[in-house]
Structures are given as structure tokens and as C-alpha cells.
Design a protein around this motif. Sequence first.
Motif, PDB file in Angstrom:
ATOM      1  N   GLU A 332       0.854  -1.194   0.000  1.00  0.00           N
ATOM      2  CA  GLU A 332       0.000   0.000   0.000  1.00  0.00           C
ATOM      3  C   GLU A 332       0.891   1.245   0.000  1.00  0.00           C
ATOM      4  O   GLU A 332       2.084   1.175   0.340  1.00  0.00           O
ATOM      5  N   PRO A 333       0.338   2.398  -0.401  1.00  0.00           N
ATOM      6  CA  PRO A 333       1.141   3.617  -0.508  1.00  0.00           C
ATOM      7  C   PRO A 333       1.880   3.998   0.782  1.00  0.00           C
ATOM      8  O   PRO A 333       2.993   4.514   0.720  1.00  0.00           O
ATOM      9  N   ARG A 334       1.265   3.765   1.934  1.00  0.00           N
ATOM     10  CA  ARG A 334       1.914   4.131   3.190  1.00  0.00           C
ATOM     11  C   ARG A 334       3.272   3.456   3.319  1.00  0.00           C
ATOM     12  O   ARG A 334       4.251   4.060   3.746  1.00  0.00           O
ATOM     13  N   GLU A 335       3.331   2.179   2.920  1.00  0.00           N
ATOM     14  CA  GLU A 335       4.585   1.440   2.991  1.00  0.00           C
ATOM     15  C   GLU A 335       5.600   1.988   1.988  1.00  0.00           C
ATOM     16  O   GLU A 335       6.797   2.051   2.279  1.00  0.00           O
ATOM     17  N   ALA A 336       5.110   2.392   0.817  1.00  0.00           N
ATOM     18  CA  ALA A 336       6.009   2.966  -0.192  1.00  0.00           C
ATOM     19  C   ALA A 336       6.643   4.250   0.317  1.00  0.00           C
ATOM     20  O   ALA A 336       7.861   4.458   0.170  1.00  0.00           O
ATOM     21  N   ILE A 337       5.819   5.107   0.924  1.00  0.00           N
ATOM     22  CA  ILE A 337       6.327   6.375   1.450  1.00  0.00           C
ATOM     23  C   ILE A 337       7.376   6.119   2.528  1.00  0.00           C
ATOM     24  O   ILE A 337       8.429   6.787   2.561  1.00  0.00           O
ATOM     25  N   GLU A 338       7.127   5.144   3.393  1.00  0.00           N
ATOM     26  CA  GLU A 338       8.077   4.820   4.456  1.00  0.00           C
ATOM     27  C   GLU A 338       9.401   4.317   3.887  1.00  0.00           C
ATOM     28  O   GLU A 338      10.463   4.523   4.489  1.00  0.00           O
ATOM     29  N   LYS A 339       9.353   3.679   2.721  1.00  0.00           N
ATOM     30  CA  LYS A 339      10.569   3.164   2.093  1.00  0.00           C
ATOM     31  C   LYS A 339      11.259   4.208   1.210  1.00  0.00           C
ATOM     32  O   LYS A 339      12.318   3.936   0.642  1.00  0.00           O
ATOM     33  N   GLY A 340      10.644   5.384   1.092  1.00  0.00           N
ATOM     34  CA  GLY A 340      11.265   6.448   0.311  1.00  0.00           C
ATOM     35  C   GLY A 340      10.827   6.518  -1.134  1.00  0.00           C
ATOM     36  O   GLY A 340      11.475   7.170  -1.958  1.00  0.00           O
ATOM     37  N   LEU A 341       9.720   5.847  -1.472  1.00  0.00           N
ATOM     38  CA  LEU A 341       9.181   5.879  -2.833  1.00  0.00           C
ATOM     39  C   LEU A 341       7.899   6.706  -2.827  1.00  0.00           C
ATOM     40  O   LEU A 341       6.918   6.340  -2.174  1.00  0.00           O
ATOM     41  N   CYS A 342       7.906   7.828  -3.534  1.00  0.00           N
ATOM     42  CA  CYS A 342       6.739   8.721  -3.570  1.00  0.00           C
ATOM     43  C   CYS A 342       6.250   8.875  -5.006  1.00  0.00           C
ATOM     44  O   CYS A 342       7.043   8.829  -5.951  1.00  0.00           O
ATOM     45  N   TYR A 343       4.943   9.095  -5.147  1.00  0.00           N
ATOM     46  CA  TYR A 343       4.321   9.119  -6.479  1.00  0.00           C
ATOM     47  C   TYR A 343       3.395  10.327  -6.616  1.00  0.00           C
ATOM     48  O   TYR A 343       2.418  10.456  -5.882  1.00  0.00           O
ATOM     49  N   LEU A 344       3.726  11.198  -7.544  1.00  0.00           N
ATOM     50  CA  LEU A 344       2.877  12.347  -7.855  1.00  0.00           C
ATOM     51  C   LEU A 344       1.915  11.929  -8.957  1.00  0.00           C
ATOM     52  O   LEU A 344       2.326  11.641 -10.079  1.00  0.00           O
ATOM     53  N   SER A 345       0.624  11.904  -8.641  1.00  0.00           N
ATOM     54  CA  SER A 345      -0.395  11.402  -9.553  1.00  0.00           C
ATOM     55  C   SER A 345      -0.588  12.327 -10.750  1.00  0.00           C
ATOM     56  O   SER A 345      -0.408  13.536 -10.671  1.00  0.00           O
ATOM     57  N   GLU A 346      -0.996  11.718 -11.883  1.00  0.00           N
ATOM     58  CA  GLU A 346      -1.295  12.520 -13.064  1.00  0.00           C
ATOM     59  C   GLU A 346      -2.557  13.367 -12.860  1.00  0.00           C
ATOM     60  O   GLU A 346      -2.747  14.368 -13.535  1.00  0.00           O
ATOM     61  N   ASP A 347      -3.427  12.976 -11.939  1.00  0.00           N
ATOM     62  CA  ASP A 347      -4.655  13.721 -11.656  1.00  0.00           C
ATOM     63  C   ASP A 347      -4.522  14.355 -10.276  1.00  0.00           C
ATOM     64  O   ASP A 347      -4.887  13.765  -9.266  1.00  0.00           O
ATOM     65  N   ARG A 348      -3.969  15.552 -10.230  1.00  0.00           N
ATOM     66  CA  ARG A 348      -3.684  16.185  -8.932  1.00  0.00           C
ATOM     67  C   ARG A 348      -4.959  16.476  -8.143  1.00  0.00           C
ATOM     68  O   ARG A 348      -4.960  16.410  -6.919  1.00  0.00           O
ATOM     69  N   LYS A 349      -6.054  16.788  -8.836  1.00  0.00           N
ATOM     70  CA  LYS A 349      -7.281  17.149  -8.123  1.00  0.00           C
ATOM     71  C   LYS A 349      -7.953  15.926  -7.506  1.00  0.00           C
ATOM     72  O   LYS A 349      -8.529  15.996  -6.421  1.00  0.00           O
ATOM     73  N   LYS A 350      -7.865  14.799  -8.179  1.00  0.00           N
ATOM     74  CA  LYS A 350      -8.533  13.592  -7.683  1.00  0.00           C
ATOM     75  C   LYS A 350      -7.664  12.822  -6.698  1.00  0.00           C
ATOM     76  O   LYS A 350      -8.144  12.364  -5.654  1.00  0.00           O
ATOM     77  N   SER A 351      -6.372  12.702  -7.013  1.00  0.00           N
ATOM     78  CA  SER A 351      -5.517  11.816  -6.219  1.00  0.00           C
ATOM     79  C   SER A 351      -4.345  12.511  -5.542  1.00  0.00           C
ATOM     80  O   SER A 351      -3.684  11.900  -4.698  1.00  0.00           O
ATOM     81  N   GLY A 352      -4.067  13.765  -5.891  1.00  0.00           N
ATOM     82  CA  GLY A 352      -2.901  14.424  -5.333  1.00  0.00           C
ATOM     83  C   GLY A 352      -3.190  15.362  -4.188  1.00  0.00           C
ATOM     84  O   GLY A 352      -2.356  15.561  -3.304  1.00  0.00           O
ATOM     85  N   LEU A 353      -4.372  15.948  -4.194  1.00  0.00           N
ATOM     86  CA  LEU A 353      -4.724  16.973  -3.214  1.00  0.00           C
ATOM     87  C   LEU A 353      -6.058  16.666  -2.551  1.00  0.00           C
ATOM     88  O   LEU A 353      -6.905  15.964  -3.124  1.00  0.00           O
ATOM     89  N   VAL A 354      -6.234  17.236  -1.367  1.00  0.00           N
ATOM     90  CA  VAL A 354      -7.569  17.309  -0.761  1.00  0.00           C
ATOM     91  C   VAL A 354      -7.993  18.764  -0.930  1.00  0.00           C
ATOM     92  O   VAL A 354      -7.538  19.650  -0.208  1.00  0.00           O
ATOM     93  N   LEU A 355      -8.820  19.017  -1.916  1.00  0.00           N
ATOM     94  CA  LEU A 355      -9.096  20.388  -2.348  1.00  0.00           C
ATOM     95  C   LEU A 355      -9.758  21.239  -1.276  1.00  0.00           C
ATOM     96  O   LEU A 355      -9.594  22.467  -1.262  1.00  0.00           O
ATOM     97  N   MET A 356     -10.495  20.612  -0.366  1.00  0.00           N
ATOM     98  CA  MET A 356     -11.167  21.369   0.685  1.00  0.00           C
ATOM     99  C   MET A 356     -10.229  21.715   1.840  1.00  0.00           C
ATOM    100  O   MET A 356     -10.577  22.505   2.723  1.00  0.00           O
TER     101      MET A 356
END
Length: 513
Positions: A332-356
Motif C-alpha cells: 500500500e502507498p503508506r509502505e512505499a512512502i516509508e521506504k522512500g518511494l513517492c508518487y505524484l499522480s497525473e490527476d492532482r485534483k482527484k488523487s494528489g490533493l484534498v481540495l477542501m
Amino acid sequence: MSEYILEMQNIVKEFPGVRALDNVNFKVRKGEIHALVGENGAGKSTLMKILSGVYPYGTYEGKILINGKEQRFSNTKDSENAGVGIVYQELTLVKQMNICENIYLGNEFQKFGVINWNKAMSETKKLLKEVGLTESPATKIINLGIGKQQLVEIAKALSKNIKILILDEPTAALNEDDTENLLKIIRKLKEDGISCIYISHKLKEVKAIADTITILRDGKTIATYTNDEKVTQDKIITGMVGRQINQLFPKEEHTPGDVMLEVKDWTVYNPELPDRKIIDNVSFKARKGEILGVAGLMGSGRTELMMSLFGAFGIKKSGKVYIDGEEVKIKEPREAIEKGLCYLSEDRKKSGLVLMMDVKENITLASLKKISGLMGINENEEIKISNHYVDALKIKTPSIEQKTRNLSGGNQQKVVIAKWLMAEPKVLILDEPTRGIDVGAKYEIYNIMNELADRGVCIIMISSELPEVLGMSDRILVMHEGKITAELDYKEATQEKVMYFATGSGDLELASK
């Protein structure tokens, strides 16, 4: 009668603390393709939201004239009734419904509450012919490629008998073939007397399609040009950013270090179609301090490959992944982040940010452990870190308490980058990092990529823009149907060679010759 079908006169629009539009004037002739260009935050979307009735009369100053008659729209329906239709960058189709249902959703042929589907199907066939689609009106949207979905959106707009069609970044997610087909349809609509307002950051397309070009900057009308050989891309860029950008891609010579990410025999199946292999036995290496470009046509598996490594996609995954020499098993992404692997999504509004959420909350979202203790989040530390990244990345925002939904696309993208920088990645995957943002913001993001590479971060960049891949990458992987078909050094790579392997015309053995 006026030669202009549309006149927007002295338009002023203010938000709290910001004048988004400052006496903007914009005119469109009957039957012309009029490009509207400018940096993110220049006011293009705000102007079009006024024209389409999203911002009703009374919330702005100035006049809108259509065929010489003043219009005072209370809502989007009023705008449609006056002959204005808009197709947004983010498509609004309901994918589980068919083409006919989508086109007439909310605008059905009905009498006494009973929908006349025979008439709807018949009218849909006419509309599909008009936009060059041969599909049955009963075809579900989910079974169409993104290019054909875009044409369905245009057909939906045409169903309302519009005379002015607004297209907002219509080719942002399209490949070259779909883009050329869309431009052909737009030219046909022009021949049929429909005026088109074409919003795009792709200046090559603007030059190819537009009769007239209007530039906005900082909420003001900078210039309107008749599109001819005197109006170069450089001239347009200078008008957009207020300065000359002599090199679109600030390519730097990087010195790659040791292997940071190694993928061996990686195979992934599609969760929606469990028997379909979507990544097929992929192996590659990415090094510290390099920018590794990943090219390929839509559907080649680029995004699925990187999302599966990040733990956000796929089933029945097999193969091995190593980060900094250590084998990792990421579920899962949490494990990836802990291992130093980060992913910037192609859809920043849907998957990259919490717009509110505000800028501060988005920046710290993936690294809350770093600013938390027994008493919860250390708000002073959160403010300090957020201000640091806002300054370092030159994020244009009134404050770190600003909601991210109110930022321009380029600044939203910088907030996502700030979030991942705070996570201190060893490997940073950037999926379409400059999609839908302007030339000036692109240049700043390219510089950020160079700085990260200089600091030893391993950067993997997925991009549908071949000039971007060629202009920024140290090495390039080319994908086709879930496989890597070529690995090219930037010095040997050309658009023709990349496309050759992206279409499945070659293999790795040929690529090495």
C-alpha cells in the motif's frame, strides 16, 4: 449587425483579496476559432465561468453581448439557452451510462414524465455523425477511449443548439492521433458556422488551429492577434509570462550515481479484468541523481507500472523490487512512502490533493509523523515547514491557510510537489508533472526537478509530451502494451525513434543498435 457573435466588455471579477479579472475585453467573430491563452491564474477559467453562467450576473462588473444583445445569465441553463456550450478539461460523462443517455442527461425528450428514447437515439445518431463517431448510441462510455469520450462531450454540447463552443484544454489527455482527429472536427464545426473558444497551453496546437489569439496575464487583456507567421510561439510566450523564456527545457548534465530503484521481472494483472496481464515481465533500473523519462502512448501501461510499484494498483503482482539495494514488498502507498518511494499522480485534483483542505494541511499530509508528538500535531512546526516550502517553490497563495481548490493549476501542482519533498523521497515518480499548466509554471517545475536530481534524488518522469521527455530526461524508457520496448540515452533519442518503439514497431535489440 455586428461582425462579433460575442463581446465581453470591461469584465471585472473579484474574490476576497484578489482581483481575478481587471477590465478584460474579449471578442469572438462568427464562425472563427479564437484561442484564449495565458498562464494558470491569468483569468481564463474565471472569464469562461462568467460566460457560461457559473458566476451569475451581479457577481461581476461589465457586459456580455451575444449577437449584439446584452445577456444577464443567472445560471448555466441561461447561458446554454443563449447558445453557449462548454466542454471542460475534466470530462463530466457518467461512464456506466451509454452515449445517448449521457448526451441527453438532464435534457431528455419527455412528455408527461415519459422519455421518448426512440427520438433520443435517432437524434444521437445525427450528432455522432456530426462529430465523426461511428459507435452505436447504446455504447457505454466506459468502453470508449478518452479521445472518443471527448467527442461525446462535444456532441452533448451540440445537442443544445449552441453557436459558441468553449473547449478547455481539450487535448490535455489525448495522444497525437486523437488530437489530430479532434482538431479536424473543430475545423468542420467552424465550417458549419459554430464559433469556438479554444483554451490550451499547447502553443503548437494553438498556432495550428486558431484564427485569432487573445493573451491574458494577471487578469488583464494583454493582446489580441490575428494568427499569422508574424505571431510566433516566442511572441505568445512573452505575452503570457511578461518575459522571454529562451529555453523551454532547462536541460542540465546530471551525474547519475548508484542504482536507487531496481525492478526485476515485474508482472501485474488488472483488478477489473483479473485474467488480463497489464504489466508484462518488466525490468529496469533507475539511479540516484538522474531523470529517467518514461514514454509511451495512452494504454501502454506507464501509469499502471508506477502505481503498482507505489502499492496503489494491480493484483497478482510478481517480481522483485529493490530500493537502495534492499528488497521491498510494498502492499500500500503508506509502505512505499516509508521506504522512500513517492508518487505524484497525473490527476492532482482527484488523487494528489484534498481540495477542501488548505495549503498547509496538504503539504504536511503525507508526513504527519514528523510534526506530531504525544499532544498531537505541532501546529507551530507545521506552519514553519509549510512557509518554507511555499517560499522555496514560489507557490503563489495569499496564505498557507488558503484552500487549495482556489489556487491555479500550476500552484496546485507545486503544493503536491511540496508534500512529497517533505516526505524526503529517495525515488520520486512524477506522472504528467506539467499537464494542464502554463509555460512559466512548467519552467519552474523543470528547475525543481534539476535541483532534486543534483541533490541525488532519483526522479522518474512519465509524460505524454515527447518534447518534454526528450528535453528533460537523462535516459528514456519506452513502453508498449505493458512491456518496455526500448531504453534510450537522451543523446540518441529522437521523436521518431521514441514513436517507433511506442507503437510496438521495434524491440530492445533494435534499440541498442
